[in-house]
Design a protein around this motif. Structure first.
Motif, mmCIF file in Angstrom:
data_model
loop_
_atom_site.group_PDB
_atom_site.id
_atom_site.type_symbol
_atom_site.label_atom_id
_atom_site.label_comp_id
_atom_site.label_asym_id
_atom_site.label_seq_id
_atom_site.Cartn_x
_atom_site.Cartn_y
_atom_site.Cartn_z
ATOM 1 N N GLN A 198 17.367 31.381 56.865
ATOM 2 C CA GLN A 198 17.698 31.264 58.462
ATOM 3 C C GLN A 198 15.955 31.295 58.228
ATOM 4 O OE1 GLN A 198 21.536 32.607 60.845
ATOM 5 N NE2 GLN A 198 20.477 31.091 62.196
ATOM 6 N N LYS A 215 15.392 21.315 61.867
ATOM 7 C CA LYS A 215 15.537 22.328 60.564
ATOM 8 C C LYS A 215 15.621 23.717 60.802
ATOM 9 C CE LYS A 215 16.076 21.716 55.779
ATOM 10 N NZ LYS A 215 17.471 21.838 56.130
ATOM 11 N N THR A 216 16.400 23.951 61.127
ATOM 12 C CA THR A 216 15.661 25.770 60.870
ATOM 13 C C THR A 216 16.332 26.694 59.968
ATOM 14 O OG1 THR A 216 17.155 26.291 62.182
ATOM 15 C CG2 THR A 216 15.073 25.321 63.528
ATOM 16 N N ALA A 217 17.240 25.951 59.050
ATOM 17 C CA ALA A 217 17.706 26.441 57.964
ATOM 18 C C ALA A 217 18.283 25.727 56.892
ATOM 19 C CB ALA A 217 19.284 26.922 57.899
ATOM 20 N N LEU A 249 22.515 23.593 61.703
ATOM 21 C CA LEU A 249 21.260 24.767 61.424
ATOM 22 C C LEU A 249 20.282 23.696 60.289
ATOM 23 C CD1 LEU A 249 21.999 28.290 61.953
ATOM 24 C CD2 LEU A 249 20.909 26.433 63.316
ATOM 25 N N LYS A 299 24.415 16.166 60.748
ATOM 26 C CA LYS A 299 24.451 17.349 61.290
ATOM 27 C C LYS A 299 25.948 18.288 60.551
ATOM 28 C CE LYS A 299 20.401 17.121 63.745
ATOM 29 N NZ LYS A 299 19.725 17.840 65.321
#
Length: 135
Positions: free
Chosen positions: A127, A37-39, A92, A98
């Motif tokens: 992000q 998880k980057t967002a 993201l 996803k």
């Protein structure tokens, strides 16, 4: 790590947890710590109310028991309507399978629980990068 120490290390950081409950907070935190998880996103109205840090700002993410678990830093933000979120953006966020379909269903449910859903609603899509795991 004590809140006071984190406040000194990361001045202006917001302390918060993902989601709207302890289980969701822990589940989403685990995705961050695994790098999946980057967002994240929030409604524009919640963003304005909370005074969230802008690009470059730090966040101390709490686990479901309100313990500091990691520090993330915002690297990009954009304003987007719910209906305009793309499959790439959904991926993201790292949730479920996803897919955009999963993202839409889960986030529609979340925003409905907040009492603030519309397909045209504005979101702040953020992000971030993991700066430090605290556990």
């Amino acid at each position: 790590m004590p809140y006071a120490t984190l406040t000194e290390r990361y001045p202006g950081a917001r302390f918060w947890s993902f989601g709207d409950g302890a289980e969701m907070a822990d589940d989403l935190l685990a995705l961050v710590l695994r790098g999946e998880k980057t967002a994240s996103c929030c409604s524009f109205s919640a963003f304005r109310q909370d005074g969230a840090p802008s690009v470059g700002g730090f966040h101390v993410v709490l686990d479901g028991a309100d313990n500091p678990a990691c520090v993330i830093r915002t690297v990009a933000q954009r304003l987007v309507r719910f209906c305009d979120v793309t499959a790439g953006m959904a991926a993201l966020e790292g949730e479920g399978d996803k897919s955009l379909a999963y993202w839409q269903a889960a986030h529609r449910d979340f925003f409905q629980r907040e009492g603030d859903f519309s397909p045209e609603m504005l979101l702040v899509f953020e992000q971030f990068e993991l700066v430090e795991a605290l556990g």
